[in-house]
Write a protein that holds these residues in place. Structure first.
Motif, PDB file in Angstrom:
ATOM      1  N   ASP A   4       0.806  -1.156   0.130  1.00 38.12           N
ATOM      2  CA  ASP A   4      -0.095  -0.026   0.077  1.00 38.12           C
ATOM      3  C   ASP A   4       0.968   1.219   0.018  1.00 38.12           C
ATOM      4  O   ASP A   4       2.095   1.007  -0.387  1.00 38.12           O
ATOM      5  N   ASN A   5       0.590   2.487   0.353  1.00 37.34           N
ATOM      6  CA  ASN A   5       1.222   3.650   0.315  1.00 37.34           C
ATOM      7  C   ASN A   5       2.306   3.521   1.666  1.00 37.34           C
ATOM      8  O   ASN A   5       3.143   4.446   1.522  1.00 37.34           O
ATOM      9  N   ASN A   6       1.998   2.553   2.460  1.00 41.12           N
ATOM     10  CA  ASN A   6       3.090   2.734   3.515  1.00 41.12           C
ATOM     11  C   ASN A   6       4.154   1.710   3.565  1.00 41.12           C
ATOM     12  O   ASN A   6       4.984   1.950   4.333  1.00 41.12           O
ATOM     13  N   PHE A   7       4.270   0.718   2.556  1.00 41.84           N
ATOM     14  CA  PHE A   7       5.074  -0.391   2.474  1.00 41.84           C
ATOM     15  C   PHE A   7       5.449  -0.712   1.253  1.00 41.84           C
ATOM     16  O   PHE A   7       4.746  -0.563   0.459  1.00 41.84           O
ATOM     17  N   ILE A   8       6.912  -0.694   0.669  1.00 38.21           N
ATOM     18  CA  ILE A   8       7.131  -1.478  -0.390  1.00 38.21           C
ATOM     19  C   ILE A   8       8.526  -2.029  -0.231  1.00 38.21           C
ATOM     20  O   ILE A   8       9.493  -1.595   0.536  1.00 38.21           O
ATOM     21  N   PHE A   9       8.733  -3.365  -0.661  1.00 35.68           N
ATOM     22  CA  PHE A   9       9.715  -4.325  -0.608  1.00 35.68           C
ATOM     23  C   PHE A   9      10.222  -4.733  -1.638  1.00 35.68           C
ATOM     24  O   PHE A   9       9.471  -4.921  -2.866  1.00 35.68           O
ATOM     25  N   ASN A  10      11.529  -4.573  -2.081  1.00 32.72           N
ATOM     26  CA  ASN A  10      12.005  -4.845  -3.209  1.00 32.72           C
ATOM     27  C   ASN A  10      13.163  -5.770  -3.182  1.00 32.72           C
ATOM     28  O   ASN A  10      14.008  -5.835  -2.107  1.00 32.72           O
ATOM     29  N   LYS A  11      13.696  -6.366  -4.076  1.00 28.69           N
ATOM     30  CA  LYS A  11      14.707  -7.097  -4.417  1.00 28.69           C
ATOM     31  C   LYS A  11      15.765  -6.371  -5.699  1.00 28.69           C
ATOM     32  O   LYS A  11      15.064  -6.314  -6.577  1.00 28.69           O
ATOM     33  N   VAL A  12      16.728  -5.556  -5.181  1.00 30.16           N
ATOM     34  CA  VAL A  12      17.292  -4.846  -6.130  1.00 30.16           C
ATOM     35  C   VAL A  12      18.436  -5.522  -6.644  1.00 30.16           C
ATOM     36  O   VAL A  12      19.137  -5.898  -5.828  1.00 30.16           O
ATOM     37  N   VAL A  13      18.678  -5.324  -8.059  1.00 34.68           N
ATOM     38  CA  VAL A  13      19.714  -5.968  -8.728  1.00 34.68           C
ATOM     39  C   VAL A  13      20.359  -4.930  -9.570  1.00 34.68           C
ATOM     40  O   VAL A  13      19.467  -4.523 -10.450  1.00 34.68           O
ATOM     41  N   PHE A  14      21.602  -4.495  -9.556  1.00 36.97           N
ATOM     42  CA  PHE A  14      22.305  -3.901 -10.409  1.00 36.97           C
ATOM     43  C   PHE A  14      23.209  -4.560 -11.184  1.00 36.97           C
ATOM     44  O   PHE A  14      24.089  -5.505 -10.294  1.00 36.97           O
ATOM     45  N   LYS A  15      23.439  -4.631 -12.472  1.00 34.16           N
ATOM     46  CA  LYS A  15      24.552  -5.236 -12.950  1.00 34.16           C
ATOM     47  C   LYS A  15      26.191  -4.798 -12.980  1.00 34.16           C
ATOM     48  O   LYS A  15      27.020  -5.399 -13.452  1.00 34.16           O
ATOM     49  N   SER A  16      26.123  -3.635 -12.586  1.00 34.03           N
ATOM     50  CA  SER A  16      27.316  -2.843 -12.459  1.00 34.03           C
ATOM     51  C   SER A  16      27.276  -1.711 -11.653  1.00 34.03           C
ATOM     52  O   SER A  16      26.155  -1.479 -11.076  1.00 34.03           O
ATOM     53  N   TYR A  17      28.320  -0.894 -11.277  1.00 29.93           N
ATOM     54  CA  TYR A  17      28.347   0.396 -10.636  1.00 29.93           C
ATOM     55  C   TYR A  17      27.121   1.224 -10.662  1.00 29.93           C
ATOM     56  O   TYR A  17      26.558   0.946 -12.050  1.00 29.93           O
ATOM     57  N   HIS A  18      26.658   1.839  -9.875  1.00 28.96           N
ATOM     58  CA  HIS A  18      25.305   2.559  -9.947  1.00 28.96           C
ATOM     59  C   HIS A  18      25.380   3.401  -8.810  1.00 28.96           C
ATOM     60  O   HIS A  18      25.877   3.566  -7.591  1.00 28.96           O
ATOM     61  N   TYR A  19      24.720   4.584  -9.444  1.00 23.92           N
ATOM     62  CA  TYR A  19      24.598   5.924  -8.408  1.00 23.92           C
ATOM     63  C   TYR A  19      23.386   6.241  -8.147  1.00 23.92           C
ATOM     64  O   TYR A  19      22.400   6.249  -9.060  1.00 23.92           O
ATOM     65  N   THR A  20      22.914   6.444  -7.029  1.00 21.75           N
ATOM     66  CA  THR A  20      21.479   7.113  -6.609  1.00 21.75           C
ATOM     67  C   THR A  20      21.679   8.476  -5.921  1.00 21.75           C
ATOM     68  O   THR A  20      22.430   8.664  -5.035  1.00 21.75           O
TER      69      THR A  20
END
Length: 112
Positions: free
Chosen positions: A7-23
């Motif tokens: 819902d708007n209160n929870f978000i669960f992710n499995k995050v995968v980056f294949k190489s260097y990543h900047y956020t």
């Protein structure tokens, strides 16, 4: 990226980056995040603290914290649990940190 939006209160992710990543979250984190680094490593930089995260670390990013993150490795994988509310004793504010966790708790996070 596998996303489970409850819902708007929870978000669960499995995050995968294949190489260097900047956020860039210099405008502030949209949620509180608890994350478990499975593969790779990261550096999270805020104005008050820098975290160097390695495989097996569990870390916390507070709501509204401005930060930048740098993700390193041939494959970067982490579980991300975002939530809007965090209730602590006496409304204590938690800071950007690596959270001490034992093997059993890490297994439970993996099963979520």
């Amino acid at each position: 990226m596998n996303i489970a939006l409850f819902d708007n209160n929870f978000i669960f992710n499995k995050v995968v980056f294949k190489s260097y990543h900047y956020t860039d979250h210099t405008m502030g984190s949209p949620l509180n995040y608890l994350a478990y680094m499975i593969k790779g490593r990261a550096k999270i930089v805020s104005d008050k603290r820098t975290l160097n995260i390695k495989e097996g670390d569990v870390f916390y990013i507070p709501l509204h914290l401005p930060y930048e993150s740098y993700w390193y490795g041939e494959e970067i994988v982490f579980l991300s649990f975002g939530f809007s509310e965090l209730f602590t004793p006496e409304n204590e504010e938690l800071t950007l940190q690596i959270v001490p966790c034992d093997k059993l708790l890490k297994e439970k996070l993996s099963r979520l």
